[in-house]
Design an enzyme around this catalytic site. Structure first.
Site, PDB file in Angstrom:
ATOM      1  CE  LYS A   8      -1.880   3.171   1.901  1.00 29.23           C
ATOM      2  NZ  LYS A   8      -1.709   4.557   1.356  1.00 29.23           N
ATOM      3  CD  GLU A  52       9.408  13.679  11.063  1.00 29.01           C
ATOM      4  OE1 GLU A  52       8.241  13.243  11.106  1.00 29.01           O
ATOM      5  OE2 GLU A  52      10.375  12.990  10.722  1.00 29.01           O
ATOM      6  CB  CYS A  76      12.474   9.868   8.856  1.00 24.63           C
ATOM      7  SG  CYS A  76      13.375   8.700   7.823  1.00 24.63           S
TER       8      CYS A  76
HETATM    9  P1  NAD Z   1       1.894   9.070   6.816  1.00 21.78           P
HETATM   10  O1  NAD Z   1       2.077   8.376   8.122  1.00 21.78           O
HETATM   11  O2  NAD Z   1       0.861  10.088   6.698  1.00 21.78           O
HETATM   12  O3  NAD Z   1       1.603   8.004   5.664  1.00 21.78           O
HETATM   13  C1  NAD Z   1       2.427   6.891   5.446  1.00 21.78           C
HETATM   14  C2  NAD Z   1       1.600   5.799   4.815  1.00 21.78           C
HETATM   15  O4  NAD Z   1       0.612   5.363   5.747  1.00 21.78           O
HETATM   16  C3  NAD Z   1       0.845   6.249   3.566  1.00 21.78           C
HETATM   17  O5  NAD Z   1       0.825   5.200   2.629  1.00 21.78           O
HETATM   18  C4  NAD Z   1      -0.551   6.513   4.115  1.00 21.78           C
HETATM   19  O6  NAD Z   1      -1.558   6.422   3.136  1.00 21.78           O
HETATM   20  C5  NAD Z   1      -0.667   5.407   5.151  1.00 21.78           C
HETATM   21  N1  NAD Z   1      -1.674   5.627   6.186  1.00 21.78           N
HETATM   22  C6  NAD Z   1      -2.213   6.821   6.578  1.00 21.78           C
HETATM   23  N2  NAD Z   1      -3.145   6.609   7.524  1.00 21.78           N
HETATM   24  C7  NAD Z   1      -3.189   5.283   7.751  1.00 21.78           C
HETATM   25  C8  NAD Z   1      -3.959   4.448   8.623  1.00 21.78           C
HETATM   26  N3  NAD Z   1      -4.860   4.953   9.459  1.00 21.78           N
HETATM   27  N4  NAD Z   1      -3.744   3.117   8.586  1.00 21.78           N
HETATM   28  C9  NAD Z   1      -2.818   2.587   7.778  1.00 21.78           C
HETATM   29  N5  NAD Z   1      -2.087   3.312   6.911  1.00 21.78           N
HETATM   30  C10 NAD Z   1      -2.259   4.655   6.898  1.00 21.78           C
HETATM   31  O7  NAD Z   1       3.347   9.626   6.445  1.00 21.78           O
HETATM   32  P2  NAD Z   1       3.740  10.466   5.182  1.00 21.78           P
HETATM   33  O8  NAD Z   1       3.229  11.845   5.372  1.00 21.78           O
HETATM   34  O9  NAD Z   1       3.402   9.727   3.939  1.00 21.78           O
HETATM   35  O10 NAD Z   1       5.340  10.459   5.325  1.00 21.78           O
HETATM   36  C11 NAD Z   1       6.009  11.331   6.172  1.00 21.78           C
HETATM   37  C12 NAD Z   1       6.307  10.672   7.507  1.00 21.78           C
HETATM   38  O11 NAD Z   1       7.035   9.474   7.288  1.00 21.78           O
HETATM   39  C13 NAD Z   1       7.202  11.523   8.372  1.00 21.78           C
HETATM   40  O12 NAD Z   1       6.735  11.533   9.688  1.00 21.78           O
HETATM   41  C14 NAD Z   1       8.553  10.821   8.311  1.00 21.78           C
HETATM   42  O13 NAD Z   1       9.385  11.006   9.404  1.00 21.78           O
HETATM   43  C15 NAD Z   1       8.161   9.408   8.154  1.00 21.78           C
HETATM   44  N6  NAD Z   1       9.247   8.644   7.528  1.00 21.78           N
HETATM   45  C16 NAD Z   1       9.947   7.768   8.282  1.00 21.78           C
HETATM   46  C17 NAD Z   1      11.016   7.078   7.737  1.00 21.78           C
HETATM   47  C18 NAD Z   1      11.801   6.085   8.538  1.00 21.78           C
HETATM   48  O14 NAD Z   1      12.429   5.234   7.938  1.00 21.78           O
HETATM   49  N7  NAD Z   1      11.810   6.153   9.839  1.00 21.78           N
HETATM   50  C19 NAD Z   1      11.342   7.268   6.418  1.00 21.78           C
HETATM   51  C20 NAD Z   1      10.607   8.178   5.665  1.00 21.78           C
HETATM   52  C21 NAD Z   1       9.543   8.854   6.241  1.00 21.78           C
END
Ligand code: NAD
Length: 472
Positions: free
Chosen positions: A169, A378, A278
């Protein structure tokens, strides 16, 4: 305008049952570029059923067979390298260099997994017991937008190496990149149902994956808030989880540091992926006696951050992914000013000369206290908070005074001292005097930066479950 109206289930490109349509805007022109028909819960259940049906065969596949598949996945992505790069720049608005390195990293991850598999002991003897590392079953891979191919490839490589099957997903904001990588993965020719890709909203498709009893594990990369939801809701069916979440990494400059080296590095790590990383080093901890020099050096080296046209080879900061993300960063900059931090450079609004696009000015605040919003949350944009400390102990205290613990950086002239500070920093990865690449080293966070580790043998074992057989 492109129309994206297929999802990938059981080896076939299908029209989703879901009917909701999302319009994607170009991050530079701000014009609509694609319409994406989103999958729903029913599509998700179909994909999970396909992955479930493919698992018994996958589970029995040999090490050699999996290595062949991993090679094919590598080859299929590599064959379309330039298209993958182009599509990433086009959809995401990131600089060319970042897109290129992301694509190389993505296809390389399949070879790394294959190498790992070559010698991995799936069976070991513990006293009289034979311990077998078994694949988990259907794995849900939920990924963010900030390096779409990379997250998909890295997680999928481990699923294949372990002998599980996947339902992916990806972020709905990466639908164009997902459509292309789906073609590549299909080209690789793995058995139907081993890889399924369902683009839809997180609270629809992601939530169904989290709920579904036939999904054994979720590997998630994204925000800490969504990670918590997945951990909480996944517990109902006792799902295994790997959570790679947010960060607010400290970059500690010791008082003997060479600022001519450390400041360009600090600007580089705070602005990785246009600040949408991140692992970005967004809190710069400097000794109070060196603050004035630090300010001078930041202003001197600020010209190393070039914001603008992603295709210009000089550019190293592209656009924010969406208007929402741009606005979010603007709000944080405003909050920083309101809470009394001193703006050294940057600030609200677009950089001079740019008339459209979600471009953010590289922004540095000084005289930041670690309890200010900009130091705690963040931001996910090129915004740096400079915080002073009085001695090493206070530097370590401030660095660790955060709910996150993904990555940290330390620079100084004395090897023993930097090593001592590194050992005291609470983070999944600590970099001393530079940034380095070690793809087999574990990656993941302490505290609210996540749960579990990816990469190398740590990553592979996150997809395996030990079974002890006795009396064999
Ligand atoms: P997000 O958490 O909004 O979304 C990530 C994914 O989760 C997307 O595919 C989204 O559609 C899905 N999602 C959203 N709500 C959900 C739910 N209720 N249940 C299941 N899935 C759901 O994050 P984003 O805005 O896409 O990305 C940015 C975030 O990702 C930042 O906080 C960043 O720090 C983090 N990030 C972490 C790493 C790491 O390796 N630690 C790497 C890159 C990004």
């Amino acid at each position: 305008m492109k129309t994206l109206n297929t999802i990938y289930i059981n080896g076939q490109h299908l029209t989703p049952h879901g009917t909701e349509v999302l319009t994607l805007l170009h991050p530079v022109s701000e014009q609509p570029v694609a319409q994406v028909r989103l999958a729903d819960e029913e599509d998700t259940r179909l994909a999970i059923a396909a992955a479930k049906a493919a698992f018994p065969q996958m589970r029995l596949s040999s090490r050699e067979q999996r290595m062949i598949w991993l090679q094919k996945l590598h080859d299929a992505l590599k064959a379309r390298e330039s298209e993958l790069v182009e599509t990433m720049i086009e959809e995401y608005g990131c600089p060319t260099g970042f897109a290129q390195s992301t694509v190389v990293r993505s296809y390389t991850s399949f070879l790394q997994a294959s190498d790992l598999l070559k010698n991995y002991p799936f069976e070991t003897q513990v006293g009289t017991a034979t311990v077998v590392m078994e694949p988990l079953g259907v794995v849900g891979l939920i990924t963010p937008w900030n390096a779409n191919y990379g997250f998909i490839a890295n997680k999928l490589s481990m699923v294949i190496a372990s002998g599980s099957t996947a339902i992916i997903k990806p972020s709905e904001l990466s639908a164009q990149q997902t459509a292309l990588i789906t073609e590549c993965l299909h080209e690789a020719g793995l058995p139907a149902g081993v890889i399924n890709i369902v683009t839809g909203l997180g609270n629809v498709v992601g939530a169904e994956i989290t709920r579904h009893p036939d999904v054994a594990k979720i590997s998630f990369t994204g925000s800490t808030d969504v990670g918590k939801t997945i951990a909480r809701d996944g517990a109902a069916t006792m799902k295994r989880v790997t959570l790679e979440l947010g960060g607010k990494s400290a970059n500690v400059l010791l008082d003997d540091v060479d600022l001519e080296r450390a400041i360009p590095l600090a600007l580089q790590v705070m602005s990785w992926n246009s600040g949408q990383a991140c692992i970005a080093g967004t809190r710069l901890l400097v000794h109070e006696n060196r603050l004035e020099e630090v300010k001078e050096q930041i202003l001197k080296h600020l010209n190393t951050l070039v914001v603008g046209d992603p295709r210009d080879p000089q550019t190293n900061i592209g656009a924010a992914v969406t208007a929402r993300q741009y606005q979010r960063v603007q709000n944080y900059i405003r909050t920083g000013i309101e809470e009394g931090a001193e703006l050294l450079c940057g600030g609200e609004g677009r950089p001079a000369g740019l008339t459209s696009g979600y471009f953010v000015k590289p922004t540095v605040f000084v005289n930041v206290r670690n309890d200010m919003t900009i130091a705690r949350q963040e931001i996910f944009g090129p915004v740096l908070s400079v915080i002073t400390y009085r001695d090493d102990a206070e530097a370590v205290h401030i660095a660790n005074d955060t709910v996150y613990g993904l990555q940290a950086y330390v620079s100084g002239n004395d090897a023993e001292r930097t090593a001592s500070i590194a050992s005291q920093l609470i983070a999944g990865r600590v970099f001393i005097n530079g940034v380095y690449d070690e793809p087999l080293a574990p990656f993941g966070g302490f505290k609210q930066s996540g749960l579990g580790r990816e990469f190398g043998v740590y990553g592979l074992e996150a997809y395996l479950e030990p079974k002890a057989i006795m009396g064999r």
